[in-house]
Design a protein around this motif. Structure first.
Motif, mmCIF file in Angstrom:
data_model
loop_
_atom_site.group_PDB
_atom_site.id
_atom_site.type_symbol
_atom_site.label_atom_id
_atom_site.label_comp_id
_atom_site.label_asym_id
_atom_site.label_seq_id
_atom_site.Cartn_x
_atom_site.Cartn_y
_atom_site.Cartn_z
ATOM 1 N N LEU A 171 0.825 -1.208 0.000
ATOM 2 C CA LEU A 171 0.000 0.000 0.000
ATOM 3 C C LEU A 171 0.860 1.258 0.000
ATOM 4 C CD1 LEU A 171 -2.964 0.776 -0.054
ATOM 5 C CD2 LEU A 171 -2.968 0.745 2.430
ATOM 6 N N ARG A 172 1.948 1.239 0.752
ATOM 7 C CA ARG A 172 2.866 2.381 0.772
ATOM 8 C C ARG A 172 3.430 2.630 -0.617
ATOM 9 N NH1 ARG A 172 8.234 2.589 0.752
ATOM 10 N NH2 ARG A 172 8.534 0.458 1.458
ATOM 11 N N LYS A 173 3.872 1.568 -1.271
ATOM 12 C CA LYS A 173 4.438 1.702 -2.622
ATOM 13 C C LYS A 173 3.371 2.123 -3.629
ATOM 14 C CE LYS A 173 8.464 -1.134 -2.097
ATOM 15 N NZ LYS A 173 9.578 -1.227 -3.009
ATOM 16 N N ARG A 223 -2.404 5.928 12.957
ATOM 17 C CA ARG A 223 -1.672 6.942 12.188
ATOM 18 C C ARG A 223 -1.303 6.444 10.794
ATOM 19 N NH1 ARG A 223 3.053 8.653 15.987
ATOM 20 N NH2 ARG A 223 2.062 7.850 17.840
ATOM 21 N N ILE A 224 -0.910 5.184 10.710
ATOM 22 C CA ILE A 224 -0.549 4.600 9.415
ATOM 23 C C ILE A 224 -1.782 4.516 8.513
ATOM 24 C CG2 ILE A 224 0.227 2.488 8.257
ATOM 25 C CD1 ILE A 224 2.089 2.061 10.739
ATOM 26 N N TYR A 236 -8.132 -3.165 7.222
ATOM 27 C CA TYR A 236 -7.379 -3.605 6.045
ATOM 28 C C TYR A 236 -5.938 -3.912 6.438
ATOM 29 C CZ TYR A 236 -5.047 -3.848 1.588
ATOM 30 O OH TYR A 236 -4.286 -4.277 0.532
ATOM 31 N N LEU A 237 -5.332 -3.024 7.224
ATOM 32 C CA LEU A 237 -3.956 -3.250 7.645
ATOM 33 C C LEU A 237 -3.826 -4.522 8.473
ATOM 34 C CD1 LEU A 237 -2.797 0.358 8.624
ATOM 35 C CD2 LEU A 237 -2.331 -0.899 6.506
ATOM 36 N N ASP A 284 -10.973 -4.899 1.549
ATOM 37 C CA ASP A 284 -11.410 -3.604 1.045
ATOM 38 C C ASP A 284 -10.483 -2.515 1.585
ATOM 39 O OD1 ASP A 284 -12.748 -1.377 0.113
ATOM 40 O OD2 ASP A 284 -14.575 -1.742 1.267
ATOM 41 N N LYS A 285 -9.767 -1.840 0.688
ATOM 42 C CA LYS A 285 -8.817 -0.801 1.090
ATOM 43 C C LYS A 285 -9.492 0.517 1.450
ATOM 44 C CE LYS A 285 -5.321 -2.561 -2.084
ATOM 45 N NZ LYS A 285 -4.498 -2.245 -3.254
#
Length: 74
Positions: free
Chosen positions: A7-9, A46-47, A57-58, A64-65
């Motif tokens: 997700l970060r990328k 926070r993330i 999701y995390l 589902d994002k």
């Protein structure tokens, strides 16, 4: 923790950018992302806010994002 890295990328963020967005030290963030350290509830929050997703999701509880609707008093 591949969801976190993917997700970060996907968002085009570096780990340093995540440090700026979350206040989590880059070395700690790197350990969280690689699974060598777990994040706290507050860090997860926070993330999720920084990556515009849900904590569920995390955590792998949903595929589902989409983030949940947020209140004004975050």
């Amino acid at each position: 923790m591949s969801r976190l890295k993917d997700l970060r990328k996907e968002r085009g963020y570096t780990q340093v950018k995540m440090q700026m967005l979350t206040g989590i030290d880059q070395s700690d963030y790197s350990k969280i992302e690689s699974g060598r350290r777990y994040y706290t509830f507050e860090q997860c929050k926070r993330i999720a806010l920084a990556l515009d997703t849900s904590m569920d999701y995390l955590a792998g509880l949903t595929d589902d994002k989409t983030p949940y609707p947020r209140s004004d008093n975050q």
